[in-house]
Design an enzyme around this catalytic site. Sequence first.
Site, short mmCIF file in Angstrom:
data_model
loop_
_atom_site.label_atom_id
_atom_site.label_comp_id
_atom_site.label_asym_id
_atom_site.label_seq_id
_atom_site.Cartn_x
_atom_site.Cartn_y
_atom_site.Cartn_z
N SER A 40 0.87 -1.17 0.00
CA SER A 40 0.00 0.00 0.00
C SER A 40 0.90 1.21 0.00
CB SER A 40 -0.88 -0.01 1.26
OG SER A 40 -1.50 1.26 1.47
N TYR A 62 -1.93 -0.49 10.64
CA TYR A 62 -1.99 -1.00 9.26
C TYR A 62 -0.72 -0.63 8.51
CZ TYR A 62 -3.44 -1.41 4.38
OH TYR A 62 -3.51 -1.73 3.05
#
Length: 283
Positions: A140, A153
């Site tokens: 990501s 995350y």
Amino acid sequence: MSHDQPPPVWLITGCSTGFGRELATEVAQAGHRLCATARRPEDLDALADRYPGSILTTALDVTRQDQIEAAVAAATARFGRIDILVNNAGFGYVSTVEDGDERQIRAMFDTNVFGLFALCRAVIPGMRARRHGHIINITSIAGLNGNPGTGYYAATKHAVEGVSDALMHELTPFGIHVTCVEPGPFRTDFAGRSLKETPVSAPGYDSAQQRATSIRASSGHQAGDPAKAATIIRSIALSASPPRHLLLGRKALETAREKIARLASDIDRFESVTLSADYPPGS
């Protein structure tokens, strides 16, 4: 891919939705062979029915070593090898660092990090023996830049980026490529049912609260097109010189450039301090 070579063999995790589903479809449409995995393999029945003979579906919870070993063995038995591993399975968690729930954090690390590590360990020996392969880790833009409300995350994705750097250096002599795909916001289920959240409990965390709200509100309206991403990933997977980093989407590009500028500014501003930490030359 030349006409005298058999089509490549992929193993993709998390194929039931999102990037995994789009990439599995893209790969199958291209005539490649695929081991498509999901926690509920019945979710892949329609895909397998559309491409009989070229798709093997199997259950894979990446937190279970027995299922990892079984999936790799099944793909190898069916197709003879695995050329491309795509570590796509994972989920997000929204929380301030202070409010983080230990069970949620560990569950996310088990999937996003330790499951990915285990898949790499299971697939690398075959790639190394053949001196050929490509490991693609779907991270990501959060793997390059942390934001308020998604620190844990981001930590999982930073971990994957770090191990991917090491893998690149270790595996290059064996002809194995390593790529991290770093998407910005895409229209997947990331911000939907799969997203976990612990509400902000203390006042003053305005930026974290706003980010949590915006992630939920953006679901279904993100700029990124998963089908286009799948086409791009398939293309770079077959490249003779693929990138180590592949940013996807304008937001990812802007965020990465902002992070690089901040990093360069700090390095330059404190260069003399940095150098002062060494013993004098020749000592």
